[in-house]
Design a protein around this motif. Sequence first.
Motif, PDB file in Angstrom:
ATOM      1  N   ASN A 104     -77.435 -35.086 -39.096  1.00 24.12           N
ATOM      2  CA  ASN A 104     -76.724 -33.837 -39.375  1.00 24.12           C
ATOM      3  C   ASN A 104     -75.216 -34.023 -39.338  1.00 24.12           C
ATOM      4  N   GLN A 105     -74.731 -34.868 -38.414  1.00 20.17           N
ATOM      5  CA  GLN A 105     -73.295 -35.137 -38.345  1.00 20.17           C
ATOM      6  C   GLN A 105     -72.817 -35.880 -39.591  1.00 20.17           C
ATOM      7  N   LEU A 106     -73.612 -36.813 -40.071  1.00 16.56           N
ATOM      8  CA  LEU A 106     -73.235 -37.574 -41.267  1.00 16.56           C
ATOM      9  C   LEU A 106     -73.179 -36.684 -42.500  1.00 16.56           C
ATOM     10  N   ALA A 107     -73.913 -35.587 -42.485  1.00 19.19           N
ATOM     11  CA  ALA A 107     -73.916 -34.665 -43.627  1.00 19.19           C
ATOM     12  C   ALA A 107     -72.703 -33.742 -43.621  1.00 19.19           C
ATOM     13  N   SER A 112     -68.059 -37.467 -43.720  1.00 20.27           N
ATOM     14  CA  SER A 112     -67.166 -37.582 -44.884  1.00 20.27           C
ATOM     15  C   SER A 112     -65.721 -37.870 -44.502  1.00 20.27           C
ATOM     16  N   ASN A 113     -65.413 -37.877 -43.201  1.00 17.92           N
ATOM     17  CA  ASN A 113     -64.041 -38.091 -42.719  1.00 17.92           C
ATOM     18  C   ASN A 113     -63.074 -37.087 -43.372  1.00 17.92           C
ATOM     19  N   SER A 114     -63.550 -35.902 -43.663  1.00 18.67           N
ATOM     20  CA  SER A 114     -62.762 -34.942 -44.438  1.00 18.67           C
ATOM     21  C   SER A 114     -61.535 -34.420 -43.697  1.00 18.67           C
ATOM     22  N   LYS A 115     -61.502 -34.579 -42.378  1.00 16.08           N
ATOM     23  CA  LYS A 115     -60.363 -34.093 -41.605  1.00 16.08           C
ATOM     24  C   LYS A 115     -59.467 -35.231 -41.132  1.00 16.08           C
ATOM     25  N   GLU A 116     -59.629 -36.405 -41.742  1.00 18.21           N
ATOM     26  CA  GLU A 116     -58.847 -37.569 -41.331  1.00 18.21           C
ATOM     27  C   GLU A 116     -58.088 -38.156 -42.509  1.00 18.21           C
ATOM     28  N   TYR A 117     -56.992 -38.825 -42.201  1.00 16.83           N
ATOM     29  CA  TYR A 117     -56.206 -39.501 -43.242  1.00 16.83           C
ATOM     30  C   TYR A 117     -56.960 -40.736 -43.699  1.00 16.83           C
ATOM     31  N   MET A 118     -57.298 -40.777 -44.987  1.00 15.78           N
ATOM     32  CA  MET A 118     -58.114 -41.871 -45.508  1.00 15.78           C
ATOM     33  C   MET A 118     -57.468 -42.566 -46.705  1.00 15.78           C
ATOM     34  N   GLN A 119     -56.142 -42.562 -46.793  1.00 17.02           N
ATOM     35  CA  GLN A 119     -55.439 -43.232 -47.884  1.00 17.02           C
ATOM     36  C   GLN A 119     -55.004 -44.633 -47.453  1.00 17.02           C
ATOM     37  N   GLY A 120     -54.811 -45.507 -48.433  1.00 16.05           N
ATOM     38  CA  GLY A 120     -54.403 -46.890 -48.155  1.00 16.05           C
ATOM     39  C   GLY A 120     -52.962 -46.982 -47.698  1.00 16.05           C
ATOM     40  N   LEU A 135     -64.067 -47.108 -46.050  1.00 12.63           N
ATOM     41  CA  LEU A 135     -65.343 -46.406 -46.153  1.00 12.63           C
ATOM     42  C   LEU A 135     -65.405 -45.207 -45.220  1.00 12.63           C
ATOM     43  N   THR A 136     -66.151 -44.190 -45.615  1.00 10.54           N
ATOM     44  CA  THR A 136     -66.408 -43.058 -44.733  1.00 10.54           C
ATOM     45  C   THR A 136     -67.500 -43.439 -43.739  1.00 10.54           C
ATOM     46  N   ARG A 137     -67.664 -42.638 -42.698  1.00 10.36           N
ATOM     47  CA  ARG A 137     -68.707 -42.939 -41.713  1.00 10.36           C
ATOM     48  C   ARG A 137     -70.096 -42.891 -42.345  1.00 10.36           C
ATOM     49  N   SER A 138     -70.314 -41.949 -43.257  1.00 14.54           N
ATOM     50  CA  SER A 138     -71.629 -41.884 -43.899  1.00 14.54           C
ATOM     51  C   SER A 138     -71.919 -43.153 -44.679  1.00 14.54           C
ATOM     52  N   GLU A 139     -70.908 -43.707 -45.350  1.00 18.36           N
ATOM     53  CA  GLU A 139     -71.085 -44.955 -46.091  1.00 18.36           C
ATOM     54  C   GLU A 139     -71.320 -46.127 -45.142  1.00 18.36           C
ATOM     55  N   ILE A 140     -70.628 -46.122 -44.013  1.00 21.19           N
ATOM     56  CA  ILE A 140     -70.782 -47.196 -43.037  1.00 21.19           C
ATOM     57  C   ILE A 140     -72.180 -47.165 -42.420  1.00 21.19           C
ATOM     58  N   PHE A 141     -72.639 -45.973 -42.031  1.00 19.38           N
ATOM     59  CA  PHE A 141     -73.960 -45.859 -41.423  1.00 19.38           C
ATOM     60  C   PHE A 141     -75.054 -46.269 -42.406  1.00 19.38           C
ATOM     61  N   LEU A 142     -74.942 -45.817 -43.646  1.00 21.83           N
ATOM     62  CA  LEU A 142     -75.966 -46.149 -44.633  1.00 21.83           C
ATOM     63  C   LEU A 142     -76.005 -47.654 -44.874  1.00 21.83           C
ATOM     64  N   GLN A 143     -74.826 -48.280 -44.991  1.00 25.34           N
ATOM     65  CA  GLN A 143     -74.780 -49.724 -45.168  1.00 25.34           C
ATOM     66  C   GLN A 143     -75.337 -50.431 -43.936  1.00 25.34           C
ATOM     67  N   GLY A 144     -74.990 -49.939 -42.749  1.00 24.30           N
ATOM     68  CA  GLY A 144     -75.473 -50.548 -41.517  1.00 24.30           C
ATOM     69  C   GLY A 144     -76.984 -50.501 -41.396  1.00 24.30           C
ATOM     70  N   VAL A 145     -77.566 -49.373 -41.767  1.00 35.97           N
ATOM     71  CA  VAL A 145     -79.024 -49.245 -41.745  1.00 35.97           C
ATOM     72  C   VAL A 145     -79.661 -50.248 -42.710  1.00 35.97           C
ATOM     73  N   HIS A 146     -79.087 -50.374 -43.898  1.00 38.03           N
ATOM     74  CA  HIS A 146     -79.610 -51.324 -44.888  1.00 38.03           C
ATOM     75  C   HIS A 146     -79.446 -52.767 -44.400  1.00 38.03           C
ATOM     76  N   VAL A 147     -78.340 -53.057 -43.740  1.00 38.31           N
ATOM     77  CA  VAL A 147     -78.110 -54.405 -43.219  1.00 38.31           C
ATOM     78  C   VAL A 147     -79.150 -54.745 -42.149  1.00 38.31           C
ATOM     79  N   MET A 148     -79.466 -53.794 -41.260  1.00 32.07           N
ATOM     80  CA  MET A 148     -80.482 -54.046 -40.236  1.00 32.07           C
ATOM     81  C   MET A 148     -81.835 -54.342 -40.875  1.00 32.07           C
ATOM     82  N   GLU A 149     -82.162 -53.604 -41.940  1.00 33.69           N
ATOM     83  CA  GLU A 149     -83.427 -53.833 -42.637  1.00 33.69           C
ATOM     84  C   GLU A 149     -83.435 -55.205 -43.315  1.00 33.69           C
TER      85      GLU A 149
END
Length: 251
Positions: A104-107, A112-120, A135-149
Motif C-alpha cells: 500500500n505504501q508503494l502505491a 513514487s517519491n512524489s514529495k521528494e526532490y528527484m532531479q539530477g 529510481l523511485t522506491r516502487s521501482e527499487i522494490f520491484l527490481q529487488g523482488v525480481h533480483v531475489m527471484e
Amino acid sequence: MADLKKSVTRRDFLKTSGIAAGTLVGGGIIGGLVGYNVKKDGPATTTTTEVPHATSDANVNRGLMFFQNRHDFDVLSQATERIFPEDDLGPGAIGLGVPYFIDNQLAGNYGSNSKEYMQGPFFPGTPTQGYQSILTRSEIFLQGVHVMEIEAKKRFDKSFTDIEPEQMDQILTDLQKDEIEMRGVTAGFFFRLLRSATIEGAYSDPLYNGNVNMEGWKMKGFPGHQMSYLNVIEEEKFQKIEPKSLSSMQH
C-alpha cells in the motif's frame, strides 16, 4: 557465523535492539534481524487474501494496490518474514500484515517519491548521504523482488518462495553486503529500504494495514493512541495499558 546466526532469536533482538514503536533499525549485520520461520505457500492469484495468524480488522483493506503479480508479492512476503519472523512472542511480518503495508505504501507517495526532490545529477553516494538513486522506491522494490527471484533460481534452481529459510538468508545477506548487482541502486540500499519498511509495517498504526490487531505494539507494551493518561499519570508503578488504534477514534 552460521551458528551465531541460529543462536540469535527475535526475543533477543526485541530485548536488545531498543526499537520503539515507529522507529527504524540502522546499521549492523543481518544476523540479529533474520530468524527462522515456517514458510507459507499461497495460491498464485491476484485476489484479496486473508492474513494468517491474525484476526482481520473490519476497517482495513487487505487488497493489493501496487503489486500486479501475486508471485512478486509472495516473494516480498517471504523476505519480510525472514527479517521479522514469527516466534513464541507473537506473529511475524506476514501475520502482522507487513507485506500489505509495504504494498500500500508503494502505491502512494512513498513509492513514487512524489514529495521528494528527484532531479539530477545522480552520483553514487556514501551510506550517510541518504537517497541518491534516480529510481523511485516502487521501482527499487520491484527490481529487488525480481533480483531475489533470479538469485534463487540461479543458485538453487527454485523460486525464492520454495527455497529453504537458510537459503533465503544467504540471498538477503548478500543483498545487504552489496554482493548482488542491481541497476540504478546498490543492493545494500534496497536491503535497507526493505528492512526499514518491514519494521515500520510491524509497528505502524493498523490504520495503514500493518501491525494487525496491534500485536506489534502489544509485544513492545506500547499503548498506541490514547485520548488521555490523566487517570494514571501520577501512578508510580508501570502501567500496562491496552493499546488503541487511530481507527478506533473514527467512531
